[in-house]
Design an enzyme around this catalytic site. Structure first.
Site, short mmCIF file in Angstrom:
data_model
loop_
_atom_site.label_atom_id
_atom_site.label_comp_id
_atom_site.label_asym_id
_atom_site.label_seq_id
_atom_site.Cartn_x
_atom_site.Cartn_y
_atom_site.Cartn_z
N GLU A 36 0.85 -1.19 0.00
CA GLU A 36 0.00 0.00 0.00
C GLU A 36 0.89 1.24 0.00
O GLU A 36 1.73 1.38 0.90
CB GLU A 36 -0.89 0.00 1.25
CG GLU A 36 -1.97 -1.05 1.21
CD GLU A 36 -2.42 -1.49 2.61
OE1 GLU A 36 -2.21 -0.75 3.58
OE2 GLU A 36 -2.99 -2.59 2.72
N HIS A 66 -0.81 1.61 16.07
CA HIS A 66 0.43 1.97 15.37
C HIS A 66 1.65 1.72 16.25
O HIS A 66 2.74 2.11 15.87
CB HIS A 66 0.41 3.44 14.95
CG HIS A 66 -0.53 3.77 13.86
ND1 HIS A 66 -1.89 3.84 14.03
CD2 HIS A 66 -0.33 4.04 12.54
CE1 HIS A 66 -2.47 4.17 12.89
NE2 HIS A 66 -1.55 4.29 11.97
N GLU A 91 -4.28 -6.34 2.87
CA GLU A 91 -3.06 -7.03 3.31
C GLU A 91 -3.07 -8.51 2.97
O GLU A 91 -2.03 -9.09 2.63
CB GLU A 91 -2.85 -6.83 4.81
CG GLU A 91 -2.50 -5.40 5.22
CD GLU A 91 -3.68 -4.45 5.23
OE1 GLU A 91 -4.83 -4.92 5.10
OE2 GLU A 91 -3.46 -3.24 5.35
C1 LIG Z 1 -5.95 -2.76 7.76
C2 LIG Z 1 -5.29 -1.45 7.58
N1 LIG Z 1 -4.33 -1.31 6.64
C3 LIG Z 1 -3.69 -0.14 6.48
C4 LIG Z 1 -4.00 0.93 7.26
C5 LIG Z 1 -3.26 2.25 7.09
N2 LIG Z 1 -4.18 3.23 6.53
C6 LIG Z 1 -4.84 4.10 7.32
S1 LIG Z 1 -5.93 5.00 6.48
C7 LIG Z 1 -5.51 4.28 5.02
C8 LIG Z 1 -6.22 4.70 3.76
C9 LIG Z 1 -7.68 4.60 3.89
O1 LIG Z 1 -8.32 4.95 2.71
P1 LIG Z 1 -9.88 4.98 2.61
O2 LIG Z 1 -10.45 3.69 3.08
O3 LIG Z 1 -10.20 5.38 1.22
O4 LIG Z 1 -10.33 6.09 3.64
P2 LIG Z 1 -9.87 7.62 3.71
O5 LIG Z 1 -8.63 7.69 4.50
O6 LIG Z 1 -9.69 8.08 2.31
O7 LIG Z 1 -10.98 8.32 4.41
C10 LIG Z 1 -4.52 3.33 5.21
C11 LIG Z 1 -3.91 2.53 4.13
C12 LIG Z 1 -5.01 0.75 8.24
N3 LIG Z 1 -5.38 1.74 9.05
N4 LIG Z 1 -5.62 -0.44 8.37
#
Ligand SMILES: Cc1ncc(C[n+]2csc(CCOP(=O)(O)OP(=O)(O)O)c2C)c(N)n1
Lengths: 326, 362
Positions: free
Chosen positions: A29, A129, A60
């Protein structure tokens, strides 16, 4: 020799190995264009193209599961999980398949793959985190678990991990990603997986640590030596699985005392394993009960209370003094 | 009705209020009382102000990492306004507007992002689940709540949010599948804000819309202009009615935009163009709704200025209070919610840490 921090050393190792070995592929990612949220893979896509360095959808299990297939089909994936707290959707793949593909195929399929992930607390992050889940991997037969603590080791260990025939979980202490720099040789060198490093020789007690806590322990030891005249042998474990028993037992036979320091929660943590190893291998040499300084058996608190949880210099110092006086 | 008639493979997204704040679909204009319209607008404004102040505080080093909401207020408030007090809210992590409308205080919200455990202490009758950081993992909970409502014969509806990125996780698909099979009273809102950190929506999935994903689970999916609060309300209201009538779940894709960064630790200049942001800024849901209310005679620029000032003061005061609370965190906070009663092991660790911290600085 370039002067690099831990992140820089990571990128450097990846770059060199990708140049040398065309089968290495990097993804995850945000790992492509942006170079990952910590920029560990920064510049690699530009250099090696989108076929070898790319972004994936937010999934993941998909990342790790596809790496299994990729490794079976002749490539060497080095995948990034954004934070160790988010590897859990992939945990099924890791435990059910990554760890046992060799076994299930009677060694017909091996999985040369690396799963990288930042871990650990102390950086005032939101929930999920800050965990130190090394036990969750080390407990699973079939996985190797590596944690570097310096830029030099990061390069040497990552190169070994990529060249390894077996899957390696490569955990990166994010607290020290940018904490300091070190000269990292340009030439190809590797550090063997499964071998601990004696960081500093000493006489009175053996302290084992890894990741960010090697630095914390070093600070404690320096103060103790200067102020209290206690001589400490410090070992950086480097590989959590398999554990280098020999180096530890040899050291404890000399010092007669043992302390393990880790950020993971206490119960069923890596400390318990290490103490068992010491009991089994050096019991008759012990002058004090082998002990541990660890995280607490609680959910890692949000940043405002995180200091209550963290293993710091003072806790390490207190314990060493207690054991030496015992 | 609009939901059952909508074909996410062919139809255009639903829009009622255009960029200029004019009604373009009189036929589906929802009936909303004047008071409620004002309440929705006020929540939008409060959300906007609290959001921008959080960023400011973060830049001053007084706030921790924060996930901004600017531009997504209509997607959140338009949908949450369509559920009732007894309904459930299952948020992800970027739903300030939804929290506020559901009655969670800004103080709690700030406390959580400030890194204080007390930000998660609500009263039991709130019917709001905690903030969820692991992406998409809350959706199965929403379905479970719906399954329980069915089993107990209760009429509660559960509204859950997820991002466009979240639609790639396995749990999104498992939740929708369960929901379809068990015909649960759920409304799922995807806030498609164009990006998941650095990944644009087109690279998240090859499907043309996110709404069409519903089809494979046998449930209706509908794409809505997420910057149009009236469209969000109208569609969610229908989805809630369907759910309450036992007709099962609906998937709503709210097409909106993240005007700010992903979080305060993120640098969007690496991956996105300024022009894109500027273009979306013209579709700002707040100005659009404000214009509509003024044209309707329900609001005025004077009222607006006054309220802005009032909120600005209120938000500042709230944050100062949060900063105060934040500094007197107690050690016990991190132990007491691990189990219903501290285990002997934890008692021991607590006592030993207490001695340790009492003996020196924190
Ligand atoms: C299972 C998981 N993988 C990775 C992350 C790290 N992460 C936090 S927010 C995010 C992006 C989220 O995108 P989206 O679902 O489109 O929501 P937005 O942030 O755009 O509101 C990621 C990859 C996480 N929080 N949880």
């Amino acid at each position: 020799m370039p002067l690099l921090n831990n992140i820089g050393a990571l990128t450097y190792a990846l770059e060199q190995e990708m140049e040398k070995d065309k089968s290495v592929v990097v993804y995850g990612e945000d790992a492509g264009l942006e170079g990952g949220v910590f920029r560990a893979t920064k510049g690699l896509q530009e250099k090696f193209g989108e076929k070898r360095v790319f972004d994936t959808p937010l999934a993941e299990a998909g990342i790790v599961g596809s790496a299994v297939g990729m490794a079976i089909n002749g490539l060497k994936p080095v995948v990034e999980i954004q934070f160790s707290g988010f590897m859990l959707p992939a945990y099924n793949q890791i435990v059910a398949h990554v760890a046992r593909m060799r076994n299930r195929s009677r060694s017909r399929y091996k999985l040369p793959m690396v799963i990288r992930m930042p871990y650990g607390g102390g950086v005032r992050s939101p929930e999920h985190h800050s965990e130190s889940p090394e036990t969750l991997f080390a407990h699973i037969p079939g996985l190797k678990v590596v944690i570097p603590s310096t830029p030099y080791d990061t390069k040497g260990l990552l190169l070994s991990a990529i060249r390894e025939e077996d899957p390696v979980i490569f955990m990166e202490p994010k607290r020290i990603y940018r904490a300091f720099k070190q000269e990292v040789p340009e030439e190809d060198y590797t550090i063997p997986i499964g071998k601990a490093k004696v960081v500093k020789k000493g006489e009175d007690i053996t302290v084992v640590a890894w990741g960010a806590l090697v630095r914390e322990a070093s600070k404690a030891i320096k103060t103790l030596e200067e102020k209290e005249g206690i001589s400490v042998e410090l070992i950086d474990l480097r590989t959590i699985s398999p554990i280098d028993k020999e180096t530890i037992i040899e050291s404890v036979k000399k010092t007669g005392r043992f302390l393990v320091v880790h950020e993971a929660v206490k119960s069923f943590g890596p400390g318990a394993e290490l103490i068992s190893i010491v009991n089994e291998g050096a019991f008759l040499y012990l002058e004090a009960p082998p002990s541990r300084v660890t995280g607490l058996d609680v959910t890692v608190p949000l940043p405002k209370s995180e200091h209550f949880f963290m293993v710091d210099e003072r806790r390490i110092m207190d314990k060493i003094k207690e054991l030496v006086k015992y | 009705m609009i939901i059952d008639k909508f074909n996410p493979l062919e139809d255009e997204m639903i829009s009622i209020l255009n960029k200029e704040g004019e009604i373009v679909r009189e036929d589906i204009l929802p009936e909303i009382s004047d008071d409620k319209l004002i309440e929705m607008y006020k929540t939008m404004l409060l959300s906007r102000i609290a959001d921008s102040k959080a960023l400011q505080y973060q830049r001053q080093g007084r706030m921790l990492t924060y996930a901004p909401n600017k531009g997504q207020e209509a997607a959140q408030i338009g949908s949450v306004a369509a559920i009732e007090k007894e309904d459930w809210l299952v948020p992800a992590f970027r739903e300030l507007g939804a929290w506020l409308y559901k009655g969670i205080s800004l103080e709690k919200f700030y406390l959580y992002w400030y890194g204080n455990e007390r930000g998660s202490e609500f009263s039991e009758n709130e019917k709001v689940l905690p903030m969820v950081v692991p992406i998409a993992s809350q959706l199965p909970h929403a379905v479970g709540i719906g399954m329980a409502s069915n089993i107990k014969g209760e009429k509660d509806v559960t509204l859950a949010y997820v991002g466009d990125g979240g639609t790639s996780e396995g749990e999104f698909h498992e939740a929708l599948n369960f929901s379809g099979v068990f015909k649960t009273p759920n409304v799922f809102v995807i806030q498609n804000n164009g990006w998941a950190i650095s990944l644009p929506r087109q690279k998240q999935t090859a499907s043309k819309t996110l709404a069409q994903k519903a089809l494979s689970y046998g449930i209706p999916g509908i794409q809505v202009d997420g910057n149009d609060i009236l469209a969000m309300y109208a569609v969610t209201k229908k989805a809630v009615e369907r759910a309450r009538n036992g007709e099962g779940p609906t998937l709503i894709e709210a097409v909106t935009y993240r005007l700010g960064a992903h979080t305060t630790s993120d640098d969007p200049t690496i991956y996105r163009k300024d022009e894109e942001v500027e273009e979306w800024a013209l579709k700002d849901p707040l100005t659009r709704f404000q214009k509509y209310l003024i044209d309707k005679g329900l609001w005025s620029t004077e009222k607006d200025e006054k309220l802005r000032e009032e909120y600005s003061d209120m938000v500042t005061k709230t944050f100062k209070k949060v900063e105060k609370i934040g500094t007197d965190t107690e050690l016990k906070d991190i132990f007491q919610h691990t189990y219903s009663k501290m285990t002997p092991n934890l008692e021991e660790q607590y006592e030993s840490q207490k001695k340790y911290f009492e003996g020196g600085e924190k």
